[in-house]
Write a protein that holds these residues in place. Structure first.
Motif, PDB file in Angstrom:
ATOM      1  N   LYS A 105     -89.581 -49.443  -7.472  1.00 35.50           N
ATOM      2  CA  LYS A 105     -90.679 -50.372  -7.190  1.00 35.50           C
ATOM      3  C   LYS A 105     -90.227 -51.462  -6.207  1.00 35.50           C
ATOM      4  O   LYS A 105     -91.012 -52.325  -5.827  1.00 35.50           O
ATOM      5  N   LYS A 106     -88.977 -51.419  -5.813  1.00 33.06           N
ATOM      6  CA  LYS A 106     -88.424 -52.484  -4.980  1.00 33.06           C
ATOM      7  C   LYS A 106     -89.063 -52.547  -3.598  1.00 33.06           C
ATOM      8  O   LYS A 106     -89.188 -53.635  -3.012  1.00 33.06           O
ATOM      9  N   SER A 107     -89.481 -51.412  -3.084  1.00 33.89           N
ATOM     10  CA  SER A 107     -90.109 -51.403  -1.766  1.00 33.89           C
ATOM     11  C   SER A 107     -91.459 -52.112  -1.773  1.00 33.89           C
ATOM     12  O   SER A 107     -91.992 -52.466  -0.723  1.00 33.89           O
ATOM     13  N   GLN A 108     -92.010 -52.343  -2.972  1.00 34.14           N
ATOM     14  CA  GLN A 108     -93.303 -53.020  -3.118  1.00 34.14           C
ATOM     15  C   GLN A 108     -93.140 -54.509  -3.386  1.00 34.14           C
ATOM     16  O   GLN A 108     -94.083 -55.192  -3.795  1.00 34.14           O
ATOM     17  N   PRO A 111     -95.926 -57.153  -1.605  1.00 28.81           N
ATOM     18  CA  PRO A 111     -97.266 -57.233  -2.200  1.00 28.81           C
ATOM     19  C   PRO A 111     -97.255 -57.686  -3.662  1.00 28.81           C
ATOM     20  O   PRO A 111     -98.157 -58.407  -4.091  1.00 28.81           O
ATOM     21  N   LEU A 112     -96.242 -57.288  -4.431  1.00 25.47           N
ATOM     22  CA  LEU A 112     -96.160 -57.718  -5.821  1.00 25.47           C
ATOM     23  C   LEU A 112     -95.933 -59.221  -5.909  1.00 25.47           C
ATOM     24  O   LEU A 112     -96.535 -59.910  -6.748  1.00 25.47           O
ATOM     25  N   HIS A 130     -93.478 -54.949 -13.646  1.00 21.12           N
ATOM     26  CA  HIS A 130     -93.750 -53.791 -12.779  1.00 21.12           C
ATOM     27  C   HIS A 130     -92.578 -52.813 -12.906  1.00 21.12           C
ATOM     28  O   HIS A 130     -91.666 -52.780 -12.079  1.00 21.12           O
ATOM     29  N   GLU A 141     -87.735 -43.396  -3.376  1.00 23.85           N
ATOM     30  CA  GLU A 141     -88.362 -44.622  -2.880  1.00 23.85           C
ATOM     31  C   GLU A 141     -87.926 -44.904  -1.453  1.00 23.85           C
ATOM     32  O   GLU A 141     -86.732 -45.061  -1.175  1.00 23.85           O
TER      33      GLU A 141
END
Length: 455
Positions: A105-108, A111-112, A130, A141
């Motif tokens: 989820k680190k690439s997000q 936006p997070l 998340h 990812e």
């Protein structure tokens, strides 16, 4: 405060895969308008990329989260990575972090983080958790580095996850199953790094040897190596940690034909005793491991072979430890990373009988590190008086003179007087190794602190 004026500070814990991802997240923040500052400065966002490989790693992760909170109580504290994957709810319940982001989820991040900030400014309740079910994702990812904070080498992550389930290891539970990055994506990143002036790349992953297996490809790791070698500007290719099983006659023969591949091999061992290896669920014997080392030495004149060793594994007797020490000395490693066994909840070894007392583990670690220093010094003495090429990295003051320090293909540290160097950082320089420089470069440095952790 305008978004473009926000400051972000990042801190990495753990392996080089984590370090790669931390750099990638920093670049994502910069592209989103954040100013990156030192972790010691007051920032609006603190991001700690956590580690959970040992109990000490968990503790350091918590300490850094608390430190960030203390530096600026109004900042958004973001925890990411393996410790989050293992303990997200606990982190949020204790208030250690405002936003937790698991692996894959680190690439997000951007936006997070934006969503969290928007909801906080509007006094809305924000879902700060998340974390996906990492055990059931097959997606690699996408994260890419356009530059690296390293001086002349760049780490390139090509793989994630592990299917080995060694009885002591929490990583398959925090990183998930093996997932491989596409070859075109890898080579494009290396081409861009070459354009930025990097001369050496280090291929890394959570379980590098598994690269391509999830894609059903054969010789996939060799394809990456051969593809990287064909890229102009790349002078050296270094491999991260490998499992002994990858060292076959065909593999060694093919990489030996590629001059850019450094003769520096980190072969994971963990124990030099077959009974302990069995309890660890390692899939080789000491005899097989020794054969792999002999194979490398039959193709390379003086290859650097490094390894990991765990001391004090459950049930390890003094006799088994002595067997390990004898085997380590027989192989003759350049360097070893020595770890005291750390009990990890949820792993098979955590419930094994015969947990070794901490003082015993500490004493065994001391003895293994003493042997490590002796073997390392013996390996490096081979180079005294020899001409070797260094990839220069940074200046170093020694005995009143300024030197340029660099590393050989075997990752042995050397230096040349700055006044005599033809090139600066990133240049290749031929030097003659001397006993004086070796002592000066290592003066006062602890065994495990004298080199960067490549793995």
């Amino acid at each position: 405060m305008e978004k473009g004026k926000r400051k972000a500070a990042l801190h990495n814990l753990g392996c080089k895969v984590n370090a790669y991802e931390t750099e990638a997240m920093g670049q994502l923040l910069e592209e989103a308008g954040y100013e990156l500052v030192s972790f010691e400065e007051k920032a609006d966002v603190y991001l700690i990329n956590t580690c959970s490989v040992t109990n000490m790693a968990d503790r350091k992760s918590r300490q850094m989260l608390h430190r960030a909170r203390k530096q600026n109580p109004d900042a958004v504290i973001v925890a990411a990575g393996c410790y989050v994957q293992a303990a997200a709810d606990e982190i949020l319940e204790r208030g250690d972090a405002d936003l937790v982001i698991g692996n894959n989820k680190k690439s997000q991040l951007v936006p997070l983080l934006s969503d969290y900030l928007e909801k906080r400014e509007r006094h809305m309740e924000s879902a700060g958790r998340h974390v996906l079910d990492i055990a059931h994702t097959g997606e690699y990812e996408p994260m890419t580095l356009k530059r690296s904070t390293e001086h002349t080498r760049a780490f390139v992550k090509i793989q994630d996850g592990c299917n080995q389930f060694c009885s002591y290891c929490i990583i398959p539970y925090t990183r998930g199953r093996i997932r491989s990055r596409s070859l075109p994506d890898i080579l494009e990143e290396i081409r861009e790094l070459s354009r930025q002036g990097y001369r050496e790349v280090v291929l890394t992953g959570i379980h590098l040897t598994s690269y391509g297996k999830d894609l059903g490809e054969t010789d996939a790791l060799l394809s990456v190596i051969e593809g990287a070698a064909a890229i102009p500007g790349i002078e050296r290719i270094r491999l991260g940690s490998l499992e002994p099983g990858v060292i076959t006659e065909d593999f060694v023969k093919r990489i030996r034909a590629i001059e850019k591949v450094c003769p520096h091999f980190h072969l994971s061992l963990q124990s030099g005793c077959d009974t302990v290896l069995g309890r660890m669920n390692r899939h080789y014997t000491t005899e097989e491991y020794a054969e792999k080392c002999a194979l490398l030495r039959s193709y390379y004149e003086h290859p650097a072979i490094t390894t990991d060793v765990i001391v004090g594994f459950p049930g390890e007797t003094e006799e088994e430890f002595e067997t390990t020490l004898a085997f380590l000395e027989k192989i003759g490693f350049y360097e070893m990373h020595v770890f005291k066994y750390s009990r990890r909840k949820g792993t098979k070894a955590a419930s094994m009988e015969g947990q070794v007392p901490e003082p015993v583990k500490t004493e065994r670690s001391r003895r293994a590190l003493l042997l490590e220093r002796q073997m390392s010094e013996e390996f490096r003495r081979y180079y005294l008086g020899r001409e070797e090429k260094l990839l220069l990295e940074e200046p170093h003051q020694a005995d009143g003179d300024l030197y340029m320090v660099g590393f050989t293909r075997e990752y042995v540290k050397g230096a040349v007087k700055a006044s005599e160097a033809h090139q600066g950082p990133g240049g290749l320089e031929t030097v003659i190794f001397t006993d004086f420089l070796e002592k000066e470069l290592l003066k006062g440095e602890k065994t495990l602190d004298r080199r960067p952790d490549l793995y």
